[in-house]
Motif scaffolding. Structure first.
Motif, mmCIF file in Angstrom:
data_model
loop_
_atom_site.group_PDB
_atom_site.id
_atom_site.type_symbol
_atom_site.label_atom_id
_atom_site.label_comp_id
_atom_site.label_asym_id
_atom_site.label_seq_id
_atom_site.Cartn_x
_atom_site.Cartn_y
_atom_site.Cartn_z
ATOM 1 N N ARG A 224 -6.811 6.320 7.245
ATOM 2 C CA ARG A 224 -5.856 5.232 7.375
ATOM 3 C C ARG A 224 -5.917 4.642 8.778
ATOM 4 N NH1 ARG A 224 0.303 5.885 7.333
ATOM 5 N NH2 ARG A 224 0.013 3.925 8.434
ATOM 6 N N ARG A 225 -5.491 3.392 8.860
ATOM 7 C CA ARG A 225 -5.354 2.809 10.181
ATOM 8 C C ARG A 225 -4.059 3.308 10.786
ATOM 9 N NH1 ARG A 225 -7.249 -3.388 9.471
ATOM 10 N NH2 ARG A 225 -6.018 -3.335 7.563
ATOM 11 N N MET A 226 -4.029 3.408 12.092
ATOM 12 C CA MET A 226 -2.807 3.883 12.731
ATOM 13 C C MET A 226 -2.709 3.294 14.124
ATOM 14 S SD MET A 226 -3.707 7.713 13.940
ATOM 15 C CE MET A 226 -5.156 8.099 14.897
ATOM 16 N N CYS B 256 0.818 -1.215 0.000
ATOM 17 C CA CYS B 256 0.000 0.000 0.000
ATOM 18 C C CYS B 256 0.852 1.266 0.000
ATOM 19 C CB CYS B 256 -0.949 0.012 1.199
ATOM 20 S SG CYS B 256 -0.144 0.283 2.777
ATOM 21 N N ASP C 188 4.726 0.843 13.645
ATOM 22 C CA ASP C 188 3.516 0.701 12.839
ATOM 23 C C ASP C 188 3.522 -0.623 12.085
ATOM 24 O OD1 ASP C 188 2.775 3.128 13.696
ATOM 25 O OD2 ASP C 188 3.138 4.208 11.840
ATOM 26 N N PRO D 200 -4.771 3.589 -2.044
ATOM 27 C CA PRO D 200 -4.573 3.461 -0.601
ATOM 28 C C PRO D 200 -4.844 4.762 0.156
ATOM 29 C CG PRO D 200 -2.785 2.395 -1.758
ATOM 30 C CD PRO D 200 -3.625 3.059 -2.797
ATOM 31 N N ARG D 201 -5.430 4.631 1.318
ATOM 32 C CA ARG D 201 -5.670 5.740 2.252
ATOM 33 C C ARG D 201 -6.567 6.839 1.687
ATOM 34 N NH1 ARG D 201 -0.822 3.796 2.535
ATOM 35 N NH2 ARG D 201 0.098 5.233 1.060
ATOM 36 N N ARG E 113 -0.388 -1.455 10.916
ATOM 37 C CA ARG E 113 -1.277 -0.300 11.068
ATOM 38 C C ARG E 113 -1.518 0.354 9.718
ATOM 39 N NH1 ARG E 113 -2.353 -2.668 14.886
ATOM 40 N NH2 ARG E 113 -1.587 -2.323 16.989
ATOM 41 N N GLY E 114 -1.627 -0.469 8.700
ATOM 42 C CA GLY E 114 -1.895 0.038 7.358
ATOM 43 C C GLY E 114 -2.823 -0.932 6.688
ATOM 44 N N CYS E 115 -2.345 -1.560 5.604
ATOM 45 C CA CYS E 115 -3.231 -2.449 4.853
ATOM 46 C C CYS E 115 -3.305 -3.846 5.451
ATOM 47 C CB CYS E 115 -2.780 -2.519 3.400
ATOM 48 S SG CYS E 115 -1.140 -3.220 3.190
ATOM 49 N N GLY E 116 -2.462 -4.153 6.439
ATOM 50 C CA GLY E 116 -2.568 -5.445 7.108
ATOM 51 C C GLY E 116 -1.946 -6.600 6.352
ATOM 52 N N LYS E 117 -1.230 -6.311 5.274
ATOM 53 C CA LYS E 117 -0.662 -7.387 4.455
ATOM 54 C C LYS E 117 0.775 -7.706 4.879
ATOM 55 C CE LYS E 117 -4.291 -7.621 1.927
ATOM 56 N NZ LYS E 117 -5.253 -8.606 2.393
ATOM 57 N N TRP F 179 -11.242 3.377 2.525
ATOM 58 C CA TRP F 179 -10.329 2.307 2.116
ATOM 59 C C TRP F 179 -9.606 1.795 3.360
ATOM 60 C CZ3 TRP F 179 -5.172 1.375 2.702
ATOM 61 C CH2 TRP F 179 -4.554 0.456 1.828
ATOM 62 N N LEU F 180 -9.658 0.504 3.613
ATOM 63 C CA LEU F 180 -8.925 -0.049 4.756
ATOM 64 C C LEU F 180 -7.742 -0.893 4.302
ATOM 65 C CD1 LEU F 180 -11.542 -1.166 7.409
ATOM 66 C CD2 LEU F 180 -10.415 1.007 7.140
ATOM 67 N N SER F 181 -7.923 -1.571 3.178
ATOM 68 C CA SER F 181 -6.855 -2.405 2.648
ATOM 69 C C SER F 181 -7.147 -2.649 1.174
ATOM 70 C CB SER F 181 -6.789 -3.723 3.416
ATOM 71 O OG SER F 181 -5.734 -4.519 2.907
#
Lengths: 117, 200
Positions: B145-147, A9, A17, B59-60, A64-68, B72-74
Protein backbone atom coordinates in the motif's frame (compact mmCIF):
# COMPACT_ATOMS: atom_id res chain seq x y z
CA UNK A 1 -7.61 13.49 15.30
CA UNK A 2 -10.04 12.38 12.63
CA UNK A 3 -10.27 8.78 11.45
CA UNK A 4 -11.25 8.72 7.80
CA UNK A 5 -12.37 5.76 5.71
CA UNK A 6 -12.11 5.81 1.93
CA UNK A 7 -15.31 4.45 0.33
CA UNK A 8 -13.39 3.54 -2.84
CA UNK A 9 -10.58 1.28 -1.55
CA UNK A 10 -11.68 0.85 2.06
CA UNK A 11 -8.44 2.26 3.53
CA UNK A 12 -9.03 3.56 7.02
CA UNK A 13 -6.60 5.89 8.67
CA UNK A 14 -5.51 9.03 10.30
CA UNK A 15 -6.52 12.33 8.68
CA UNK A 16 -2.86 12.93 7.73
CA UNK A 17 -3.17 10.03 5.26
CA UNK A 18 -5.97 11.94 3.55
CA UNK A 19 -6.34 15.37 2.06
CA UNK A 20 -9.29 17.64 2.81
CA UNK A 21 -10.62 19.26 -0.34
CA UNK A 22 -13.12 21.80 0.95
CA UNK A 23 -16.85 21.95 0.59
CA UNK A 24 -18.62 19.27 -1.42
CA UNK A 25 -21.16 19.62 -4.21
CA UNK A 26 -19.86 22.95 -5.57
CA UNK A 27 -20.87 23.10 -9.22
CA UNK A 28 -19.10 25.22 -11.78
CA UNK A 29 -21.80 27.23 -13.54
CA UNK A 30 -19.82 27.53 -16.78
CA UNK A 31 -19.85 23.73 -17.21
CA UNK A 32 -23.57 23.75 -17.80
CA UNK A 33 -24.27 26.95 -19.70
CA UNK A 34 -21.08 28.88 -20.46
CA UNK A 35 -22.82 31.59 -22.46
CA UNK A 36 -25.11 32.70 -19.65
CA UNK A 37 -23.11 32.85 -16.42
CA UNK A 38 -23.95 35.87 -14.32
CA UNK A 39 -21.38 37.62 -12.17
CA UNK A 40 -23.32 36.55 -9.08
CA UNK A 41 -23.21 32.89 -10.07
CA UNK A 42 -19.49 33.03 -10.77
CA UNK A 43 -18.88 34.83 -7.46
CA UNK A 44 -20.88 32.21 -5.57
CA UNK A 45 -18.96 29.42 -7.30
CA UNK A 46 -15.57 30.91 -6.48
CA UNK A 47 -16.00 32.40 -3.04
CA UNK A 48 -19.27 31.70 -1.29
CA UNK A 49 -19.16 28.63 0.95
CA UNK A 50 -21.48 27.14 3.51
CA UNK A 51 -20.01 27.23 7.00
CA UNK A 52 -22.49 25.43 9.21
CA UNK A 53 -22.35 24.54 12.86
CA UNK A 54 -23.31 20.88 12.70
CA UNK A 55 -23.65 18.59 9.71
CA UNK A 56 -21.39 19.57 6.81
CA UNK A 57 -20.48 17.94 3.49
CA UNK A 58 -16.88 17.87 2.33
CA UNK A 59 -14.58 16.52 -0.34
CA UNK A 60 -11.63 14.36 0.69
CA UNK A 61 -8.87 12.59 -1.19
CA UNK A 62 -7.39 9.19 -0.32
CA UNK A 63 -3.94 10.74 -0.56
CA UNK A 64 -1.85 7.83 0.73
CA UNK A 65 -4.07 5.08 -0.61
CA UNK A 66 -5.86 4.75 -3.92
CA UNK A 67 -5.57 8.47 -4.71
CA UNK A 68 -9.27 8.89 -5.45
CA UNK A 69 -11.52 11.76 -4.41
CA UNK A 70 -14.63 11.04 -2.37
CA UNK A 71 -17.26 12.79 -0.28
CA UNK A 72 -17.76 12.81 3.48
CA UNK A 73 -20.53 14.05 5.73
CA UNK A 74 -19.07 15.37 8.98
CA UNK A 75 -20.45 17.09 12.03
CA UNK A 76 -18.36 20.21 12.64
CA UNK A 77 -19.25 20.26 16.34
CA UNK A 78 -18.61 16.65 17.36
CA UNK A 79 -16.15 15.99 14.46
CA UNK A 80 -18.02 12.74 13.88
CA UNK A 81 -18.19 11.41 10.32
CA UNK A 82 -21.76 10.48 9.41
CA UNK A 83 -21.06 8.94 6.02
CA UNK A 84 -18.48 8.44 3.28
CA UNK A 85 -19.78 8.25 -0.26
CA UNK A 86 -18.58 8.35 -3.86
CA UNK A 87 -17.49 11.52 -5.65
CA UNK A 88 -20.39 11.32 -8.13
CA UNK A 89 -22.97 10.38 -5.50
CA UNK A 90 -25.34 12.16 -3.16
CA UNK A 91 -25.20 11.31 0.55
CA UNK A 92 -27.36 8.46 1.91
CA UNK A 93 -31.01 9.49 2.33
CA UNK A 94 -30.88 9.34 6.13
CA UNK A 95 -27.94 11.76 6.21
CA UNK A 96 -29.69 14.14 3.80
CA UNK A 97 -32.67 14.08 6.14
CA UNK A 98 -30.44 15.31 8.99
CA UNK A 99 -29.15 18.29 6.97
CA UNK A 100 -30.24 21.71 8.18
CA UNK A 101 -30.30 25.29 6.90
CA UNK A 102 -28.47 25.95 3.63
CA UNK A 103 -27.58 22.27 3.14
CA UNK A 104 -31.23 21.21 3.54
CA UNK A 105 -32.19 23.84 0.94
CA UNK A 106 -29.43 22.66 -1.39
CA UNK A 107 -30.42 19.00 -1.25
CA UNK A 108 -34.14 19.77 -1.58
CA UNK A 109 -33.38 21.75 -4.76
CA UNK A 110 -30.99 19.12 -6.08
CA UNK A 111 -33.37 16.19 -5.46
CA UNK A 112 -36.24 18.10 -7.06
CA UNK A 113 -34.12 18.83 -10.14
CA UNK A 114 -33.10 15.18 -10.39
CA UNK A 115 -36.71 14.03 -10.14
CA UNK A 116 -37.70 16.35 -12.98
CA UNK A 117 -34.86 15.21 -15.21
CA UNK B 1 29.33 11.64 -27.09
CA UNK B 2 28.24 11.03 -23.55
CA UNK B 3 27.28 7.55 -22.51
CA UNK B 4 24.12 6.79 -20.57
CA UNK B 5 24.82 4.81 -17.47
CA UNK B 6 22.63 3.75 -14.58
CA UNK B 7 23.56 4.87 -11.11
CA UNK B 8 21.36 3.87 -8.21
CA UNK B 9 20.15 6.70 -5.96
CA UNK B 10 21.93 5.25 -2.94
CA UNK B 11 25.16 4.20 -4.66
CA UNK B 12 28.06 4.16 -2.22
CA UNK B 13 25.88 4.44 0.85
CA UNK B 14 26.29 1.78 3.52
CA UNK B 15 24.27 1.31 6.70
CA UNK B 16 26.04 2.42 9.89
CA UNK B 17 26.98 -0.21 12.48
CA UNK B 18 24.71 -1.01 15.40
CA UNK B 19 21.33 -1.15 13.65
CA UNK B 20 18.58 -3.42 14.96
CA UNK B 21 17.52 -4.34 11.41
CA UNK B 22 19.46 -5.02 8.26
CA UNK B 23 19.19 -2.46 5.54
CA UNK B 24 20.12 -2.39 1.88
CA UNK B 25 19.13 -0.83 -1.39
CA UNK B 26 17.68 -2.98 -4.16
CA UNK B 27 19.14 -1.67 -7.38
CA UNK B 28 18.31 -4.29 -10.00
CA UNK B 29 14.54 -3.87 -9.95
CA UNK B 30 12.68 -2.84 -13.07
CA UNK B 31 9.32 -1.14 -12.57
CA UNK B 32 6.51 -0.54 -15.03
CA UNK B 33 3.58 1.70 -14.23
CA UNK B 34 0.35 0.33 -15.67
CA UNK B 35 -2.93 2.20 -15.81
CA UNK B 36 -6.29 1.05 -17.12
CA UNK B 37 -9.80 0.38 -15.91
CA UNK B 38 -9.98 -2.58 -13.52
CA UNK B 39 -13.56 -3.08 -14.66
CA UNK B 40 -12.59 -3.35 -18.35
CA UNK B 41 -12.48 -7.03 -19.37
CA UNK B 42 -10.56 -6.28 -22.58
CA UNK B 43 -7.86 -4.54 -20.54
CA UNK B 44 -7.64 -7.34 -17.95
CA UNK B 45 -7.40 -10.14 -20.50
CA UNK B 46 -4.83 -8.23 -22.61
CA UNK B 47 -2.63 -7.78 -19.53
CA UNK B 48 -3.06 -11.42 -18.59
CA UNK B 49 -2.00 -12.39 -22.10
CA UNK B 50 1.15 -10.30 -21.87
CA UNK B 51 2.18 -11.04 -18.28
CA UNK B 52 0.73 -14.51 -17.81
CA UNK B 53 -0.91 -13.54 -14.54
CA UNK B 54 -4.10 -11.90 -13.34
CA UNK B 55 -3.90 -8.34 -12.05
CA UNK B 56 -4.68 -8.14 -8.33
CA UNK B 57 -8.04 -6.35 -8.10
CA UNK B 58 -8.49 -6.37 -4.34
CA UNK B 59 -7.14 -3.20 -2.68
CA UNK B 60 -3.68 -3.44 -1.10
CA UNK B 61 -2.79 -6.85 -2.53
CA UNK B 62 -0.19 -8.09 -4.98
CA UNK B 63 0.15 -11.07 -7.29
CA UNK B 64 2.89 -13.02 -9.02
CA UNK B 65 6.25 -14.50 -8.14
CA UNK B 66 9.66 -13.13 -7.13
CA UNK B 67 10.60 -12.57 -10.76
CA UNK B 68 7.42 -10.90 -11.89
CA UNK B 69 5.22 -9.26 -9.33
CA UNK B 70 2.30 -6.84 -9.69
CA UNK B 71 1.45 -4.44 -6.88
CA UNK B 72 -2.02 -2.89 -6.62
CA UNK B 73 -1.70 0.89 -6.36
CA UNK B 74 -5.24 2.00 -7.09
CA UNK B 75 -8.46 0.86 -8.72
CA UNK B 76 -6.88 1.76 -12.06
CA UNK B 77 -3.14 1.63 -11.39
CA UNK B 78 -0.62 -1.15 -10.88
CA UNK B 79 3.15 -1.33 -10.50
CA UNK B 80 4.81 -4.25 -12.25
CA UNK B 81 8.10 -5.40 -10.70
CA UNK B 82 10.61 -7.37 -12.73
CA UNK B 83 14.37 -7.69 -13.12
CA UNK B 84 15.73 -4.41 -14.55
CA UNK B 85 17.10 -6.18 -17.63
CA UNK B 86 13.66 -7.57 -18.46
CA UNK B 87 11.72 -4.30 -18.17
CA UNK B 88 12.02 -3.23 -21.82
CA UNK B 89 10.93 -6.65 -23.07
CA UNK B 90 7.90 -6.82 -20.75
CA UNK B 91 6.92 -3.25 -21.60
CA UNK B 92 7.01 -4.03 -25.31
CA UNK B 93 4.87 -7.13 -24.79
CA UNK B 94 2.38 -5.14 -22.71
CA UNK B 95 2.14 -2.32 -25.22
CA UNK B 96 1.54 -4.60 -28.14
CA UNK B 97 -1.11 -6.56 -26.20
CA UNK B 98 -2.81 -3.32 -25.15
CA UNK B 99 -3.02 -1.79 -28.62
CA UNK B 100 -6.48 -0.29 -29.01
CA UNK B 101 -7.32 -0.67 -25.30
CA UNK B 102 -7.64 2.50 -23.22
CA UNK B 103 -4.55 2.15 -21.03
CA UNK B 104 -1.05 3.36 -20.29
CA UNK B 105 2.19 1.48 -19.63
CA UNK B 106 5.43 3.32 -18.86
CA UNK B 107 8.86 2.20 -17.73
CA UNK B 108 9.44 3.92 -14.36
CA UNK B 109 12.44 1.87 -13.21
CA UNK B 110 14.39 5.02 -12.36
CA UNK B 111 11.51 6.81 -10.68
CA UNK B 112 11.77 5.19 -7.26
CA UNK B 113 14.45 3.90 -4.94
CA UNK B 114 13.83 0.62 -3.14
CA UNK B 115 15.03 0.17 0.43
CA UNK B 116 14.83 -3.32 1.88
CA UNK B 117 14.44 -3.60 5.64
CA UNK B 118 14.86 -7.02 7.22
CA UNK B 119 14.87 -8.26 10.76
CA UNK B 120 12.79 -8.99 13.82
CA UNK B 121 11.96 -5.42 14.76
CA UNK B 122 11.41 -4.00 11.28
CA UNK B 123 7.68 -3.42 11.77
CA UNK B 124 8.34 -1.35 14.86
CA UNK B 125 11.05 0.61 13.05
CA UNK B 126 8.72 1.45 10.16
CA UNK B 127 5.93 2.38 12.55
CA UNK B 128 8.06 5.26 13.80
CA UNK B 129 7.46 6.91 10.47
CA UNK B 130 3.85 6.07 9.71
CA UNK B 131 0.44 6.09 11.33
CA UNK B 132 -0.35 2.59 10.01
CA UNK B 133 -0.65 -0.26 12.49
CA UNK B 134 1.83 -2.59 10.82
CA UNK B 135 1.23 -5.24 13.50
CA UNK B 136 -2.29 -5.67 12.15
CA UNK B 137 -3.05 -8.95 10.39
CA UNK B 138 -3.69 -7.02 7.17
CA UNK B 139 0.06 -6.44 6.72
CA UNK B 140 0.97 -10.01 5.91
CA UNK B 141 3.28 -11.08 3.06
CA UNK B 142 1.88 -9.96 -0.29
CA UNK B 143 0.24 -6.85 1.11
CA UNK B 144 1.24 -3.54 -0.39
CA UNK B 145 0.00 0.00 0.00
CA UNK B 146 0.97 3.59 -0.37
CA UNK B 147 1.61 5.38 2.88
CA UNK B 148 2.89 8.56 4.41
CA UNK B 149 6.30 7.60 5.76
CA UNK B 150 8.42 10.15 7.63
CA UNK B 151 6.19 12.85 6.08
CA UNK B 152 6.97 11.77 2.51
CA UNK B 153 5.06 9.61 0.04
CA UNK B 154 6.16 5.99 0.08
CA UNK B 155 5.01 2.61 -1.11
CA UNK B 156 5.20 -0.29 1.30
CA UNK B 157 5.41 -3.90 0.21
CA UNK B 158 5.44 -6.77 2.68
CA UNK B 159 7.74 -9.38 1.14
CA UNK B 160 7.93 -11.78 4.04
CA UNK B 161 6.90 -11.56 7.66
CA UNK B 162 10.03 -9.66 8.63
CA UNK B 163 11.09 -8.39 5.22
CA UNK B 164 9.73 -5.08 3.95
CA UNK B 165 10.44 -3.09 0.81
CA UNK B 166 9.91 0.65 1.01
CA UNK B 167 9.69 2.48 -2.32
CA UNK B 168 10.31 6.21 -2.23
CA UNK B 169 10.72 8.69 -5.04
CA UNK B 170 14.33 8.85 -6.16
CA UNK B 171 15.00 12.35 -4.88
CA UNK B 172 13.85 11.31 -1.39
CA UNK B 173 16.06 8.20 -1.28
CA UNK B 174 18.82 9.63 0.88
CA UNK B 175 16.35 11.24 3.26
CA UNK B 176 14.37 8.01 3.72
CA UNK B 177 17.58 6.02 4.14
CA UNK B 178 18.89 8.41 6.79
CA UNK B 179 15.53 8.37 8.57
CA UNK B 180 15.55 4.58 8.79
CA UNK B 181 19.22 4.55 9.89
CA UNK B 182 18.42 7.01 12.68
CA UNK B 183 15.29 5.24 13.91
CA UNK B 184 16.67 1.71 13.61
CA UNK B 185 19.62 2.15 15.98
CA UNK B 186 19.75 -0.67 18.50
CA UNK B 187 19.31 1.56 21.59
CA UNK B 188 16.21 3.04 19.96
CA UNK B 189 14.47 -0.33 19.63
CA UNK B 190 10.80 -0.08 20.56
CA UNK B 191 9.26 -2.74 22.75
CA UNK B 192 5.89 -1.12 23.22
CA UNK B 193 3.94 -3.06 20.61
CA UNK B 194 2.84 -6.65 20.19
CA UNK B 195 3.65 -9.68 22.31
CA UNK B 196 6.08 -9.01 25.12
CA UNK B 197 7.68 -10.89 27.95
CA UNK B 198 6.10 -10.41 31.33
CA UNK B 199 8.12 -8.00 33.50
CA UNK B 200 10.47 -9.80 35.87
Amino acid sequence: MLVVKCPVCGAEGDETDFHAGGQAHVRRPASHDPAHVSDEEQRDYLFIRINPKGLHFERWRCDRGCGKWFHAARDTVTLEFKAFYGITELPPADVIAEAKGQWAEYFAKRLKAEKQA
Amino acid sequence: MSELSHESPLAGVTPPPGLSVSLREITDRGMIDLRGHGSDQAFLSAVKGALGLDLPLRPRTSAGSDDLRVLWLSMDQWLILCPRTKAAEILAALRSALTGVHSLAVDVSDMRAVIRIEGGGCREVLMKGTSLDLLDAEYRPGCCRRMRFAEIAALLSVVEDNVFDVYVFRSYARYAWDFVCATAREPARVRLFGAQDAPA
